[in-house]
Design a protein around this motif. Structure first.
Motif, PDB file in Angstrom:
ATOM      1  N   ALA A 291       0.588  -1.523   0.159  1.00  0.00           N
ATOM      2  CA  ALA A 291       0.086  -0.353  -0.197  1.00  0.00           C
ATOM      3  C   ALA A 291       0.483   1.132  -0.027  1.00  0.00           C
ATOM      4  O   ALA A 291       2.109   1.133  -0.057  1.00  0.00           O
ATOM      5  N   SER A 292       0.515   2.759  -0.619  1.00  0.00           N
ATOM      6  CA  SER A 292       1.679   3.249  -0.163  1.00  0.00           C
ATOM      7  C   SER A 292       1.233   3.856   1.444  1.00  0.00           C
ATOM      8  O   SER A 292       0.249   3.436   1.998  1.00  0.00           O
ATOM      9  N   THR A 293       2.303   4.453   1.617  1.00  0.00           N
ATOM     10  CA  THR A 293       2.876   4.680   2.618  1.00  0.00           C
ATOM     11  C   THR A 293       3.307   5.806   2.895  1.00  0.00           C
ATOM     12  O   THR A 293       3.426   6.669   3.926  1.00  0.00           O
ATOM     13  N   THR A 294       2.148   7.247   2.224  1.00  0.00           N
ATOM     14  CA  THR A 294       2.458   8.512   2.633  1.00  0.00           C
ATOM     15  C   THR A 294       0.742   8.848   3.269  1.00  0.00           C
ATOM     16  O   THR A 294       0.215   8.326   2.906  1.00  0.00           O
ATOM     17  N   PHE A 295       0.549   9.452   3.708  1.00  0.00           N
ATOM     18  CA  PHE A 295      -0.940  10.521   4.212  1.00  0.00           C
ATOM     19  C   PHE A 295      -1.832  10.603   3.490  1.00  0.00           C
ATOM     20  O   PHE A 295      -2.907   9.847   2.849  1.00  0.00           O
ATOM     21  N   ILE A 336       1.990   7.416  -6.938  1.00  0.00           N
ATOM     22  CA  ILE A 336       1.364   8.245  -5.636  1.00  0.00           C
ATOM     23  C   ILE A 336       2.302   8.704  -4.737  1.00  0.00           C
ATOM     24  O   ILE A 336       2.591   9.958  -4.285  1.00  0.00           O
ATOM     25  N   ASP A 337       3.315   7.482  -4.465  1.00  0.00           N
ATOM     26  CA  ASP A 337       4.086   7.707  -3.254  1.00  0.00           C
ATOM     27  C   ASP A 337       5.097   8.962  -3.378  1.00  0.00           C
ATOM     28  O   ASP A 337       5.597   9.907  -3.019  1.00  0.00           O
ATOM     29  N   ALA A 338       6.008   8.982  -4.878  1.00  0.00           N
ATOM     30  CA  ALA A 338       6.861  10.222  -5.525  1.00  0.00           C
ATOM     31  C   ALA A 338       5.915  11.931  -5.667  1.00  0.00           C
ATOM     32  O   ALA A 338       6.533  12.462  -5.492  1.00  0.00           O
ATOM     33  N   LEU A 339       4.766  11.494  -6.099  1.00  0.00           N
ATOM     34  CA  LEU A 339       4.234  12.457  -5.624  1.00  0.00           C
ATOM     35  C   LEU A 339       3.782  12.883  -4.757  1.00  0.00           C
ATOM     36  O   LEU A 339       2.817  14.271  -5.010  1.00  0.00           O
ATOM     37  N   THR A 340       3.415  12.253  -3.801  1.00  0.00           N
ATOM     38  CA  THR A 340       2.762  12.651  -2.781  1.00  0.00           C
ATOM     39  C   THR A 340       3.860  12.983  -1.235  1.00  0.00           C
ATOM     40  O   THR A 340       4.148  12.809   0.449  1.00  0.00           O
TER      41      THR A 340
END
Length: 349
Positions: A291-295, A336-340
């Protein structure tokens, strides 16, 4: 007085991986018991076979890789086995759970490098493999026990799983035909098939498989997994953005679709309390590895899963969509993680 001061972050409550996995497994118990109550002994038997296969496959691969057998104690194989056992129809043949579980551990997990290296949720990879390769037994869910005219004992269930027939000679397909006017596998399947045949939602909902909320048995199973999911949040084993984003987005999209075409779409309540919605939102999509790791990323990831579930259920070829939605969303996690990625303090925009 001397103080031992270390750099942040300061985390004093971190759980060992084995403890974390075991507690997640405990939170699955309400849903597992609900499945056993409404769908019989098959769920417990499938879970048992999946657990044995998972530990056997894990031990085999660790041996071949020359790794320490201590890695098997992290309980990740146990959790993968639980999810696979839950996802399979109760009377699915024994070889189905063996193939799926072995593939999940050997290919989807260990060939990527083991725990923490897999790009996709191993249980969902196995489920999709089985669904695409063996669609007939994978869609062979019986109606809940209350709708079956032929009760199944423990020995009947064992016989059906290992021989294909109950002690009285009935196959799972024949048992579905003996149900009280119910021949389809699940409420979502019944609704989807009825809509493609030109029936309205109101006409389809008169089928005995539909209950007061969503579907006989399925609505209570989902509520039981919801209770387990809330326990995960209470114990801080998962964070709230992913399940909230999934359920909220699925509610919004299904409400829009239902208001636009009330006679040709499932209600929001049907989407939330049928199929694998709750177990997907709380136990599958929240896998910390895939899953994604950023909020912000978790919110985007959850909304994407909710949208994909609605689109696949409504326009796709499969009545339920949790596995496909999660795997498709897993593909987008690196982007997603790279952009957020949060901005480091003092870093210029």
């Amino acid at each position: 007085m001397a103080f031992n001061v270390t750099s942040s972050p300061h985390d004093h409550t971190r759980l060992a991986t084995s403890t974390l996995m075991l507690r997640v497994g405990y939170c699955l118990i309400p849903g597992i018991l609900a499945q056993w109550w409404f769908f019989g002994w098959g769920t417990l038997i499938q879970i048992g076979m999946a657990v044995l296969t998972a530990y056997g496959a894990e031990a085999l691969v660790l041996r071949l890789r020359g790794r320490s057998m201590a890695a098997i104690k992290d309980n990740s194989a146990l959790l993968t086995a639980l999810l696979i056992g839950i996802a399979l129809p109760p009377l699915a043949p024994w070889w189905l759970v063996v193939i799926g579980t072995a593939f999940a551990i050997i290919v989807a997990k260990q060939l990527y490098g083991g725990l923490g290296q897999n790009l996709f949720n191993p249980a969902m990879v196995a489920y999709v493999l089985l669904l695409v390769s063996f669609p007939l037994p994978m869609t062979g869910w019986l109606p809940p026990t209350g709708l079956l005219s032929h009760s199944l004992t423990l020995m009947d269930t064992l016989s059906a799983i290992f021989t294909g027939f109950t002690l009285d000679g009935f196959s799972p397909h024949q048992l579905r035909e003996l149900a009280d006017g119910t021949t389809m596998a699940t409420p979502l399947d019944t609704l989807k098939t009825g809509l493609t045949q030109g029936h309205t939602s109101a006409e389809i909902l008169t089928n005995p498989i539909f209950g007061a909320l969503a579907g006989v048995g399925w609505q209570w199973v989902n509520l039981a997994y919801l209770a387990g999911g809330l326990a995960l949040l209470r114990l801080r084993l998962i964070s709230w953005p992913i399940p909230l984003a999934i359920l909220a987005s699925l509610l919004v999209f299904s409400l829009i679709g239902f208001l636009a075409s009330p006679d040709g779409a499932a209600s929001p309540l049907m989407h939330l309390l049928s199929g694998a919605t709750m177990i997907g939102a709380f136990f599958i999509a929240t896998d910390p590895v895939s899953a994604s790791t950023t909020f912000k990323g978790r919110l985007i990831y959850g909304v994407l899963i909710g949208l994909l579930v609605y689109l696949i259920r409504t326009f796709g070829g499969y009545p339920d969509a949790i596995a496909f939605a999660v795997l498709l969303a897993n593909m987008t996690v690196p982007m997603i993680d790279a952009l957020t990625k949060p901005r480091t303090y003092g870093e210029s925009r």
